[in-house]
Design an enzyme around this catalytic site. Sequence first.
Site, PDB file in Angstrom:
ATOM      1  N   LYS A  25       0.895  -1.036   0.260  1.00 15.34           N
ATOM      2  CA  LYS A  25       0.057  -0.183   0.064  1.00 15.34           C
ATOM      3  C   LYS A  25       0.831   1.289  -0.132  1.00 15.34           C
ATOM      4  O   LYS A  25       1.962   1.062  -0.441  1.00 15.34           O
ATOM      5  CB  LYS A  25      -1.083  -0.166   1.135  1.00 15.34           C
ATOM      6  CG  LYS A  25      -1.485  -1.406   1.325  1.00 15.34           C
ATOM      7  CD  LYS A  25      -2.418  -1.557   0.044  1.00 15.34           C
ATOM      8  CE  LYS A  25      -2.685  -3.273  -0.072  1.00 15.34           C
ATOM      9  NZ  LYS A  25      -4.162  -3.603   0.143  1.00 15.34           N
TER      10      LYS A  25
HETATM   11  C1  LIG Z   1      -5.052  -4.670   0.653  1.00 15.45           C
HETATM   12  C2  LIG Z   1      -6.379  -4.343   0.535  1.00 15.45           C
HETATM   13  C3  LIG Z   1      -7.135  -4.931   1.765  1.00 15.45           C
HETATM   14  C4  LIG Z   1      -6.657  -5.624   2.893  1.00 15.45           C
HETATM   15  O1  LIG Z   1      -5.727  -5.074   3.688  1.00 15.45           O
HETATM   16  P1  LIG Z   1      -4.792  -5.862   4.794  1.00 15.45           P
HETATM   17  O2  LIG Z   1      -4.222  -4.815   5.355  1.00 15.45           O
HETATM   18  O3  LIG Z   1      -3.838  -6.529   4.022  1.00 15.45           O
HETATM   19  O4  LIG Z   1      -5.657  -6.562   5.491  1.00 15.45           O
HETATM   20  C5  LIG Z   1      -8.733  -4.598   1.609  1.00 15.45           C
HETATM   21  N1  LIG Z   1      -9.153  -3.998   0.679  1.00 15.45           N
HETATM   22  C6  LIG Z   1      -8.401  -3.499  -0.572  1.00 15.45           C
HETATM   23  C7  LIG Z   1      -9.422  -2.825  -1.499  1.00 15.45           C
HETATM   24  C8  LIG Z   1      -7.128  -3.852  -0.336  1.00 15.45           C
HETATM   25  O5  LIG Z   1      -6.205  -3.507  -1.528  1.00 15.45           O
END
Ligand SMILES: *Cc1c(COP(=O)(O)O)cnc(C)c1O
Length: 379
Positions: free
Chosen positions: A181
């Site tokens: 992210k």
């Molecule tokens: C990465 C992601 C998640 C999950 O995030 P985590 O921190 O890995 O649990 C949820 N929704 C979207 C759209 C994502 O890209």
Amino acid sequence: MEVPFARPRFRGDEGEAVSATIASGWVSQGPRVREFEQAFAERVGAPEAVATTNCTTALQLALYATGVGPGDEVIVPSLSFIATANAVWQCGATPVFADVDPRTYNLDPVAAERAVTSRTKAIMPVHQLGLPADMDRFFEVAARHGLALVEDAACAIGATYRSRPIGSLGPLACFSFHPRKVITTGEGGMIAVHDPDVAERLRRLRQHAMDVSDLARHSANDIVVESYPERGWNARMTDMQAALGLCQLELLDEVRADRRRLAERYTAALGQISALEPPYEPDYAERTWQSYAVKLRRGVPVTRTELQRRLLRDGIATRRGVTAIHAERAYSDRGFLLPHTDACARDAMLLPLFPDLSDEQQDYVIERLATHLSAAVAA
Ligand SMILES: *Cc1c(COP(=O)(O)O)cnc(C)c1O
């Protein structure tokens, strides 16, 4: 040349911050988590923020605090990471998939409204790849049908919608600190919360619904006996992660600027490659460029997988675009018809984009793409 797909930026002093936390003796959720929550809330313009183990637990807790439970339906895009649907399922509720706007990859407010039934409890738009969904229209739909809104803002730390930061708009927005992210704590999540009572409840729910925090008990000068007024989870972030998160938050602006510069460079260069459609730029939002997605135009005589394979042989890592959750076995039992979602899932591909991608690496990606695609067109 090797071009990785993604890599977080670190400044070099993160180890020191984490070591200092360990030396303090407080390593589980404590003062650093509190500090990180306050800094994050301020950064995204929310009155409160509640840290969690990851964004999936953040979504689950946010939905639960909204009252989502067994028998309820939550409208979500199918074009998303599967965690979007899993968080609904983890509440005992049913994810109902609606189609996306193929230009933005975001849930289409009209399609979402069409999916409302008497069981619908909430709508959960996703700010896909860091591009904000059209939130004003979702607020209208939610108000018209008396529904709750929870934002899946996993990729949207630092994004703005009509000049307002994501996190400042709605009652509950959930962010991710996974290394893929915008900024990272290794694993981690955060809920931006507007109602202080909801924030208090979320702080309890994430620690077994215990009515006193470890921090409060530690600083009390008398015996504190906790109680458990309801059932909860363990979704605590550690203070070591929060120490890293505080360092990362200081990098957010430069990470955003570098991502934007690289995205603009891709878009300018891809104007010369007619087989690829660059990302659509709506005028209402400033995105994070968590990922750079291109679409392979119809009729190009090379499949996406074959193109990815050729790039991989050149040392360039790519990924298929966002998945269609309703096409995965885990959720394929209910026969949803989502043509835009299917097309986006089929044609989109993500190119390497991260703040420390060098111009040389990026030029190499562009040159290899042009070569493979012109060879394919000529053949
Ligand atoms: C990465 C992601 C998640 C999950 O995030 P985590 O921190 O890995 O649990 C949820 N929704 C979207 C759209 C994502 O890209």
